[in-house]
Design a protein around this motif. Structure first.
Motif, PDB file in Angstrom:
ATOM      1  N   TYR A  12     -32.389 -27.602 -64.734  1.00 36.64           N
ATOM      2  CA  TYR A  12     -32.269 -27.391 -65.583  1.00 36.64           C
ATOM      3  C   TYR A  12     -31.629 -27.263 -66.767  1.00 36.64           C
ATOM      4  O   TYR A  12     -30.878 -26.778 -67.333  1.00 36.64           O
ATOM      5  CB  TYR A  12     -34.028 -27.427 -66.277  1.00 36.64           C
ATOM      6  CG  TYR A  12     -33.874 -27.150 -67.206  1.00 36.64           C
ATOM      7  CD1 TYR A  12     -34.168 -28.368 -68.118  1.00 36.64           C
ATOM      8  CD2 TYR A  12     -34.303 -25.889 -68.712  1.00 36.64           C
ATOM      9  CE1 TYR A  12     -34.174 -28.132 -69.727  1.00 36.64           C
ATOM     10  CE2 TYR A  12     -34.425 -25.740 -69.751  1.00 36.64           C
ATOM     11  CZ  TYR A  12     -34.422 -26.906 -70.563  1.00 36.64           C
ATOM     12  OH  TYR A  12     -34.665 -27.217 -71.547  1.00 36.64           O
ATOM     13  N   PHE A  15     -28.149 -28.720 -66.639  1.00 36.33           N
ATOM     14  CA  PHE A  15     -28.493 -29.223 -68.353  1.00 36.33           C
ATOM     15  C   PHE A  15     -28.240 -29.362 -69.306  1.00 36.33           C
ATOM     16  O   PHE A  15     -27.556 -29.506 -69.950  1.00 36.33           O
ATOM     17  CB  PHE A  15     -29.523 -30.108 -67.761  1.00 36.33           C
ATOM     18  CG  PHE A  15     -29.956 -31.033 -68.737  1.00 36.33           C
ATOM     19  CD1 PHE A  15     -29.120 -32.584 -68.263  1.00 36.33           C
ATOM     20  CD2 PHE A  15     -31.068 -30.791 -69.957  1.00 36.33           C
ATOM     21  CE1 PHE A  15     -29.812 -32.988 -69.742  1.00 36.33           C
ATOM     22  CE2 PHE A  15     -31.061 -31.868 -70.717  1.00 36.33           C
ATOM     23  CZ  PHE A  15     -30.450 -33.333 -70.435  1.00 36.33           C
ATOM     24  N   SER A  16     -29.442 -27.825 -68.927  1.00 40.13           N
ATOM     25  CA  SER A  16     -29.151 -27.292 -70.502  1.00 40.13           C
ATOM     26  C   SER A  16     -27.746 -26.639 -71.436  1.00 40.13           C
ATOM     27  O   SER A  16     -28.154 -26.965 -72.869  1.00 40.13           O
ATOM     28  CB  SER A  16     -29.985 -26.131 -70.593  1.00 40.13           C
ATOM     29  OG  SER A  16     -29.654 -25.408 -71.567  1.00 40.13           O
ATOM     30  N   TRP A  45     -34.981 -34.680 -71.112  1.00 40.20           N
ATOM     31  CA  TRP A  45     -34.445 -33.768 -69.307  1.00 40.20           C
ATOM     32  C   TRP A  45     -36.274 -34.059 -69.393  1.00 40.20           C
ATOM     33  O   TRP A  45     -36.258 -34.945 -68.442  1.00 40.20           O
ATOM     34  CB  TRP A  45     -35.446 -31.887 -69.366  1.00 40.20           C
ATOM     35  CG  TRP A  45     -35.647 -31.723 -67.866  1.00 40.20           C
ATOM     36  CD1 TRP A  45     -36.292 -31.299 -67.499  1.00 40.20           C
ATOM     37  CD2 TRP A  45     -33.916 -31.471 -67.376  1.00 40.20           C
ATOM     38  NE1 TRP A  45     -36.273 -30.997 -66.680  1.00 40.20           N
ATOM     39  CE2 TRP A  45     -35.102 -31.389 -66.480  1.00 40.20           C
ATOM     40  CE3 TRP A  45     -33.230 -31.752 -66.622  1.00 40.20           C
ATOM     41  CZ2 TRP A  45     -34.555 -30.955 -64.418  1.00 40.20           C
ATOM     42  CZ3 TRP A  45     -32.385 -31.945 -65.486  1.00 40.20           C
ATOM     43  CH2 TRP A  45     -33.263 -31.399 -64.233  1.00 40.20           C
ATOM     44  N   LYS A  53     -31.966 -36.953 -63.130  1.00 38.86           N
ATOM     45  CA  LYS A  53     -31.742 -35.806 -63.114  1.00 38.86           C
ATOM     46  C   LYS A  53     -31.041 -34.913 -61.842  1.00 38.86           C
ATOM     47  O   LYS A  53     -30.592 -33.848 -61.401  1.00 38.86           O
ATOM     48  CB  LYS A  53     -33.418 -34.661 -62.966  1.00 38.86           C
ATOM     49  CG  LYS A  53     -33.616 -35.119 -64.234  1.00 38.86           C
ATOM     50  CD  LYS A  53     -35.489 -34.434 -64.216  1.00 38.86           C
ATOM     51  CE  LYS A  53     -36.528 -34.442 -65.474  1.00 38.86           C
ATOM     52  NZ  LYS A  53     -37.402 -34.066 -65.100  1.00 38.86           N
ATOM     53  N   TYR A  56     -27.670 -32.829 -61.002  1.00 37.44           N
ATOM     54  CA  TYR A  56     -27.803 -31.312 -61.189  1.00 37.44           C
ATOM     55  C   TYR A  56     -27.937 -30.943 -60.608  1.00 37.44           C
ATOM     56  O   TYR A  56     -27.736 -29.335 -60.328  1.00 37.44           O
ATOM     57  CB  TYR A  56     -28.812 -31.320 -63.115  1.00 37.44           C
ATOM     58  CG  TYR A  56     -28.303 -31.904 -64.264  1.00 37.44           C
ATOM     59  CD1 TYR A  56     -27.045 -31.108 -64.520  1.00 37.44           C
ATOM     60  CD2 TYR A  56     -28.113 -33.367 -64.806  1.00 37.44           C
ATOM     61  CE1 TYR A  56     -26.284 -31.947 -65.921  1.00 37.44           C
ATOM     62  CE2 TYR A  56     -27.871 -33.808 -65.562  1.00 37.44           C
ATOM     63  CZ  TYR A  56     -26.565 -33.285 -66.751  1.00 37.44           C
ATOM     64  OH  TYR A  56     -26.012 -33.814 -67.294  1.00 37.44           O
TER      65      TYR A  56
END
Length: 73
Positions: A12, A15-16, A45, A53, A56
């Protein structure tokens, strides 16, 4: 100053980091609105499939392996 290596980012967070720059480029007025950008990232997300996903997750696993290798005692 500590020489301790920072823990690797999870999927996460990777990705962020990527998505935050995209959002700021598209909407420069949100640059100083950290909470609003975080909500947009979180919503995106949640809407992603596990396949989306996967990129990542794979990156996070690679960073974790490197971290573990470099921090063996």
């Amino acid at each position: 100053m500590s020489n301790k290596v920072k823990r690797p980012m999870n999927a996460y967070m990777l990705f962020s980091k990527e998505k935050r720059s995209e959002i700021i480029q598209q909407k420069p007025e949100l640059k100083s609105k950290v909470a609003e950008v975080a909500k947009l990232i979180g919503n995106h997300w949640k809407e992603m499939t596990n396949e989306e996903k996967g990129k990542y997750v794979k990156m996070a696993e690679e960073y974790k392996k490197i971290y573990e290798t470099e921090n063996q005692k």
